[in-house]
Motif scaffolding. Structure first.
Motif, mmCIF file in Angstrom:
data_model
loop_
_atom_site.group_PDB
_atom_site.id
_atom_site.type_symbol
_atom_site.label_atom_id
_atom_site.label_comp_id
_atom_site.label_asym_id
_atom_site.label_seq_id
_atom_site.Cartn_x
_atom_site.Cartn_y
_atom_site.Cartn_z
ATOM 1 N N THR A 97 43.011 41.969 27.940
ATOM 2 C CA THR A 97 43.083 41.062 29.087
ATOM 3 C C THR A 97 44.384 41.241 29.835
ATOM 4 O O THR A 97 45.355 41.734 29.275
ATOM 5 C CB THR A 97 42.950 39.597 28.632
ATOM 6 N N CYS B 290 45.802 35.757 23.443
ATOM 7 C CA CYS B 290 45.000 36.390 24.482
ATOM 8 C C CYS B 290 44.126 37.460 23.850
ATOM 9 O O CYS B 290 44.563 38.149 22.901
ATOM 10 C CB CYS B 290 45.870 37.019 25.559
ATOM 11 N N CYS C 284 42.522 34.245 27.915
ATOM 12 C CA CYS C 284 43.936 34.181 27.521
ATOM 13 C C CYS C 284 44.361 32.722 27.416
ATOM 14 O O CYS C 284 44.626 32.053 28.421
ATOM 15 C CB CYS C 284 44.818 34.928 28.530
ATOM 16 N N MET D 94 43.331 34.619 34.984
ATOM 17 C CA MET D 94 43.918 35.961 34.857
ATOM 18 C C MET D 94 43.699 36.828 36.096
ATOM 19 O O MET D 94 43.460 38.034 36.003
ATOM 20 C CB MET D 94 43.362 36.666 33.609
ATOM 21 N N PHE E 119 50.868 38.104 30.514
ATOM 22 C CA PHE E 119 50.139 37.079 31.253
ATOM 23 C C PHE E 119 51.120 36.288 32.107
ATOM 24 O O PHE E 119 52.341 36.309 31.883
ATOM 25 C CB PHE E 119 49.400 36.125 30.295
#
Length: 326
Positions: A326, A322, A273, A249, A242
């Motif tokens: 994702t 998260c 997340c 995101m 991330f």
């Protein structure tokens, strides 16, 4: 063999020689043994006048303690259950032979088993990498003669499966185990990296257009690919990583991210997340995170902490996470 002190940058070097004192050249693979020794391989075959292509080096006494004869070339290898699992190119120093994977007893240096890797031998193929999957299996890649990877059962010493890479490039250079159990494979001349699922052979392209990617490393949610053609390291976000402050995101930190976070905090919105929303990395999702991003965007505020601007993983332990995928 070079030893680098990472704190002081001091470099020490140790000559690698065979049991007769002659130099062993074309050094390639390194394995840090569970015994504390460093195992060194040579991919030079007998070009340097010696077939002693595995050397065991003791960093305490700074001496070579064992020499093992392997007729052929070695690039990368691994340790498993008291043995070395060694992909060998040109076995028997025969340039017309297909590669093999040999199991070698680490104590005696004797070969205890082997598996043939059936590939086209017209362009002198040799193994490029072997990757321990951590479940009793390993993947082998080959440079030349094949656009496939080979799945081995390490205990049974058998070939389980062959996975095609859906490519006309035959120059796989490295394989890297990712945190989600999939494997990243690079191709030197093709300049691409693909993610392979060893459970079903499914492929996903991660990157193209690289200049001779020769080695891969995973650290803190980032993939580092050595580009030999440009003498540089390219950095990629690993799957599941991330960007700090990127609450929605979309891989960009902008005004939509604090809006997303405020919607989550006060209006019951979703947030896939939590780590990405924690812009100030204090382990708590609150109004301060939205303010942090707004100040960064519009008031010359502090830059979000790692991972930013390239994705990565959280360096600090906290209760935020998260969702998978994702």
């Amino acid at each position: 063999l070079y030893q680098i002190d990472l704190a002081t940058a001091e470099v020490l070097s140790f000559p690698m020689t065979d049991s007769s004192g002659f130099a062993v050249t074309f050094l390639s693979g390194l394995v840090a043994s569970s015994t504390g020794s460093v195992i060194v391989g040579s991919n030079g075959g007998n070009f340097d006048g010696s077939d002693e292509n595995i050397l065991v080096f003791d960093p305490i006494s700074e001496a070579i303690t064992q020499w093992v004869t392997v007729e052929g070339s070695i690039t990368r290898f691994m340790e498993y259950d008291g043995e070395w699992v060694v992909p060998v190119g040109y076995p028997g120093n025969d340039f017309t032979a297909a590669p093999v994977v040999s199991w070698i007893d680490a104590a005696t240096g004797t070969v205890t088993g082997s598996v043939n890797i059936a590939v086209d031998t017209a362009d002198f193929p040799g193994p490029s990498d072997i990757t321990d999957l951590g479940n009793g299996t390993a993947l082998v890649t080959v440079y030349g003669g094949s656009a496939e990877v080979f799945l081995l059962d390490l205990a049974k010493r058998t070939l389980i499966e062959t996975w095609p890479l859906e490519s006309t490039d035959f120059s796989q250079s490295a394989a890297l185990l990712l945190d989600d159990g999939r494997v990243l494979v690079s191709d030197l001349l093709g300049g691409w990296m693909k993610i392979l699922d060893p459970q079903n052979g499914a492929l996903e392209t991660l990157a193209t257009g690289l200049s001779l990617p020769v080695d891969l490393c995973l650290k803190s949610g980032r993939i580092f690919a050595t580009e030999q053609g440009l003498e540089q390291v390219a950095v990629f976000s690993a799957p599941g990583s991330f960007v700090r402050g990127d609450a929605n995101m979309d891989q960009t930190v902008d005004v939509s991210d604090p809006i997303k976070l405020l919607n989550y905090l006060f209006l019951g919105g979703d947030l896939t997340c939590e780590d990405a929303g924690d812009a100030n990395d204090d382990g708590v999702l609150d109004l301060a995170d939205a303010v942090n991003v707004l100040e960064f965007l519009f008031a010359a505020g502090s830059v979000p902490t790692f991972p930013f601007p390239v994705g990565g993983s959280d360096l600090l332990e906290d209760d935020l996470d998260c969702l998978p995928g994702t």
